[in-house]
Design a protein around this motif. Structure first.
Motif, PDB file in Angstrom:
ATOM      1  N   LEU A 102      -7.077  -2.784   1.318  1.00  0.00           N
ATOM      2  CA  LEU A 102      -5.748  -2.781   1.927  1.00  0.00           C
ATOM      3  C   LEU A 102      -5.655  -1.840   3.126  1.00  0.00           C
ATOM      4  O   LEU A 102      -4.704  -1.923   3.889  1.00  0.00           O
ATOM      5  CB  LEU A 102      -4.696  -2.393   0.882  1.00  0.00           C
ATOM      6  CG  LEU A 102      -4.403  -3.438  -0.186  1.00  0.00           C
ATOM      7  CD1 LEU A 102      -3.513  -2.848  -1.253  1.00  0.00           C
ATOM      8  CD2 LEU A 102      -3.788  -4.666   0.414  1.00  0.00           C
ATOM      9  N   LYS A 138      -7.450  -0.861  -3.023  1.00  0.00           N
ATOM     10  CA  LYS A 138      -6.817   0.057  -2.067  1.00  0.00           C
ATOM     11  C   LYS A 138      -7.658   0.213  -0.801  1.00  0.00           C
ATOM     12  O   LYS A 138      -7.127   0.317   0.300  1.00  0.00           O
ATOM     13  CB  LYS A 138      -6.589   1.416  -2.720  1.00  0.00           C
ATOM     14  CG  LYS A 138      -5.477   1.392  -3.746  1.00  0.00           C
ATOM     15  CD  LYS A 138      -5.163   2.760  -4.256  1.00  0.00           C
ATOM     16  CE  LYS A 138      -6.138   3.181  -5.321  1.00  0.00           C
ATOM     17  NZ  LYS A 138      -5.730   4.396  -6.027  1.00  0.00           N
ATOM     18  N   ARG A 193       0.813  -1.205   0.000  1.00  0.00           N
ATOM     19  CA  ARG A 193       0.000   0.000   0.000  1.00  0.00           C
ATOM     20  C   ARG A 193       0.852   1.263   0.000  1.00  0.00           C
ATOM     21  O   ARG A 193       0.363   2.368   0.150  1.00  0.00           O
ATOM     22  CB  ARG A 193      -0.913  -0.020   1.243  1.00  0.00           C
ATOM     23  CG  ARG A 193      -1.833   1.172   1.379  1.00  0.00           C
ATOM     24  CD  ARG A 193      -3.245   0.835   1.035  1.00  0.00           C
ATOM     25  NE  ARG A 193      -4.257   1.817   0.886  1.00  0.00           N
ATOM     26  CZ  ARG A 193      -4.231   3.116   1.080  1.00  0.00           C
ATOM     27  NH1 ARG A 193      -3.162   3.713   1.471  1.00  0.00           N
ATOM     28  NH2 ARG A 193      -5.280   3.848   0.883  1.00  0.00           N
ATOM     29  N   LEU A 202       0.388   3.038  -6.619  1.00  0.00           N
ATOM     30  CA  LEU A 202      -1.042   2.985  -6.335  1.00  0.00           C
ATOM     31  C   LEU A 202      -1.915   3.337  -7.541  1.00  0.00           C
ATOM     32  O   LEU A 202      -3.116   3.136  -7.491  1.00  0.00           O
ATOM     33  CB  LEU A 202      -1.363   3.924  -5.169  1.00  0.00           C
ATOM     34  CG  LEU A 202      -0.706   3.567  -3.837  1.00  0.00           C
ATOM     35  CD1 LEU A 202      -0.950   4.650  -2.822  1.00  0.00           C
ATOM     36  CD2 LEU A 202      -1.212   2.244  -3.340  1.00  0.00           C
TER      37      LEU A 202
END
Length: 65
Positions: A44, A41, A29, A33
């Motif tokens: 995560l 995301k 993360r 990205l």
């Protein structure tokens, strides 16, 4: 008998819950990205728990927790 050393890097990354479970943050993360989807995301961001089999392996690294 000598004292067992705690692995400081693992100690900083892992926290215990009141029930004795081990919590950790999800990996991947920190960078790159743009190509990851928003759904990935978001997933995560959450905290994940460590399996029992991995907990037994960590017992040597965190002897006093």
């Amino acid at each position: 008998m000598y004292k067992l050393k705690t692995s400081k890097s693992i100690k900083k990354r892992i926290k215990y819950t009141s029930n004795g479970k081990l919590m950790r943050h999800c990996s991947t993360r920190s960078h790159l990205l743009q190509k990851k989807t928003s759904k990935r995301k978001r997933r995560l961001r959450k905290i994940s728990f460590i399996n029992l089999s991995d907990k037994l392996n960590l017992k040597n690294s965190l002897p006093y927790i």
